[in-house]
Design a protein around this motif. Structure first.
Motif, PDB file in Angstrom:
ATOM      1  N   ALA A   1       0.836  -1.203   0.000  1.00  0.00           N
ATOM      2  CA  ALA A   1       0.000   0.000   0.000  1.00  0.00           C
ATOM      3  C   ALA A   1       0.871   1.254   0.000  1.00  0.00           C
TER       4      ALA A   1
ATOM      5  N   ASP B   1       2.178   1.808  -3.422  1.00  0.00           N
ATOM      6  CA  ASP B   1       1.140   2.351  -4.293  1.00  0.00           C
ATOM      7  C   ASP B   1       0.940   3.843  -4.041  1.00  0.00           C
TER       8      ASP B   1
ATOM      9  N   HIS C   1      -1.130   6.742  -5.917  1.00  0.00           N
ATOM     10  CA  HIS C   1      -2.497   6.434  -5.453  1.00  0.00           C
ATOM     11  C   HIS C   1      -2.825   7.259  -4.210  1.00  0.00           C
TER      12      HIS C   1
ATOM     13  N   THR D   1     -10.571   8.192  -5.730  1.00  0.00           N
ATOM     14  CA  THR D   1     -10.761   7.090  -6.658  1.00  0.00           C
ATOM     15  C   THR D   1     -12.075   7.316  -7.416  1.00  0.00           C
TER      16      THR D   1
ATOM     17  N   ASP E   1     -12.123   2.008  -6.140  1.00  0.00           N
ATOM     18  CA  ASP E   1     -11.035   1.592  -7.020  1.00  0.00           C
ATOM     19  C   ASP E   1     -11.500   0.396  -7.866  1.00  0.00           C
TER      20      ASP E   1
ATOM     21  N   ARG F   1      -6.167   0.437  -1.671  1.00  0.00           N
ATOM     22  CA  ARG F   1      -5.051  -0.341  -2.205  1.00  0.00           C
ATOM     23  C   ARG F   1      -4.616  -1.424  -1.216  1.00  0.00           C
TER      24      ARG F   1
END
Length: 410
Positions: free
Chosen positions: A75, A78, A83, A87, A92, A297
């Motif tokens: 995570a 990401d 990220h 989202t 996501d 994520r």
């Protein structure tokens, strides 16, 4: 022109209200819906724990394990890769697809992407669901003992909670006859939680079939609060949404909090008919817009690694539940059914002859062990305590050793 004093309008919110001693009422700016409302026993327990530095808490269902390190690292990577933004408003897309793949693999239940919304926890999902389907004054049946927030969540959506008592001698199963007797022309939905917090019951196939038949016949929604599917110890979890006729009338609420020890990430999801999901999404845009990207994520990576992550977690909690149940059964004036699911023990203390709140208070004052009295889970729950098995077997042993030294249980 300034009005004469006698004509001055009172401030909005009852600003002129005073207490008996003449001081301004500190609650005068609070909505009348909440003014004077007590804190729940759950939140009060957090404050209590700090009173004794050596206290052992069985109060809150927050697993003591840390989220898998590989999930955290993935995570974080990401997030560094970008990220960190909103989202898609439904969530996501990778995570949504992974959740639906999980249902297809685990339960042979396939749904399109339009049937899923990622939420900021399952509690948030419950509010979105209730807000999206209830008209003012609609009734929602909740089986008792229940997760403490249910009645409050229903009232927040201007609904009316209706309690359906379940009983130890029936192994905490929902009675179809008592359920049907509560249905009126205002009944809109039934909240179903299995494995159950706080009793540890898992509803049998017979019970689920009966509930499904009643829901279909009376055209009711079922809100399935499926928070503990991993912790179904005797047999695999059976989601009611997979039963015939239930996909079109069930809202499934799922969470990563307990099954993946990710409480602090605050991530969950809802699976429901597309019109309900679309409405929940629209309501959510006025609340938090989307669930946190980094948490989504993390949930994705947890799902992908579930076959590696989950078995040790389940084994650990099964061991804790077994040990604690054996200690309860060996303690005078305590008893409990063998738990079939969840991470909680629902302990009968009626043989003490004392109210459960007093028993919980004495256990805390004398043994420095924190529990939740049964009355926090419904009006019919006097005589019980809930114990969350969120401490190690060693700490659990210490807690029960302390309790055994109390005159009340010796």
């Amino acid at each position: 022109m300034t009005p004469a004093p006698s004509q001055t309008p009172a401030p909005r919110g009852g600003g002129g209200r005073h207490t008996a001693d003449g001081s301004a009422d500190p609650d005068r700016l609070v909505s009348s819906r909440y003014r004077g409302a007590p804190s729940t026993p759950m939140s009060s327990a957090v404050d209590l724990a700090s009173r004794h530095p050596d206290s052992i808490s069985f109060a809150l269902g927050d697993p003591d394990l840390t989220t898998d390190a590989g999930v955290i690292d993935a995570a974080a990577a990401d997030a560094k890769a970008g990220h960190t933004h909103y989202t898609d408003t439904y969530g996501d897309p990778e995570l949504r697809r992974a959740i639906l793949d999980f249902y297809a693999e685990e339960y042979s239940h396939e749904r399109p992407l339009s049937d899923l919304l990622v939420t900021t926890s399952a509690c948030h999902g419950m509010w979105l669901a209730l807000e999206s389907v209830l008209n003012d004054g609609d009734e929602v049946i909740i089986h008792e003992p229940y997760f403490t927030p249910y009645p409050h969540q229903i009232r927040l959506a201007r609904g009316v909670p209706v309690a359906l008592a379940t009983y130890e001698h029936e192994e905490w199963q929902v009675s179809p006859e008592r359920l049907e007797a509560l249905i009126t022309d205002r009944t809109r939905a039934l909240v179903l939680n299995s494995p159950t917090n706080p009793t540890g019951a898992c509803f049998s196939r017979e019970t689920l079939d009966a509930i499904a038949e009643i829901a279909c016949r009376h055209d009711l929604l079922v809100i399935a609060d499926d928070i503990y599917p991993l912790y179904s110890y005797d047999e695999p979890h059976l989601p009611i949404v997979t039963l015939p006729g239930m996909a079109e009338r069930t809202i499934v609420l799922g969470s990563f909090s307990k099954d993946y020890v990710m409480t602090g990430w605050r991530i969950g999801y809802a699976i429901a008919p597309p019109a309900i999901v679309r409405t929940m999404k629209d309501v959510n845009e006025n609340a938090v817009f989307t669930a946190p990207a980094i948490s989504q994520r993390a949930a994705l990576h947890a799902l992908r690694r579930r076959h590696e992550i989950q078995p040790p977690i389940k084994d650990l909690y099964a061991e804790r539940m077994r040990y604690a149940w054996e200690r309860v059964c060996a303690t005078p004036r305590m008893s409990a059914l063998r738990p079939k699911g969840s991470i909680y023990l629902w302990v009968n203390v009626t043989e003490t002859g004392l109210p459960s709140a007093e028993v919980a208070s004495r256990i805390f004052d004398e043994a420095h062990v924190l529990t939740i009295p049964g009355t926090a889970f419904g009006d019919s729950c006097e005589g019980y305590l809930r114990l969350a098995m969120t401490v190690s077997v060693e700490r659990c042993a210490e807690a029960f050793d302390r309790i055994a030294r109390m005159p009340l249980f010796s």
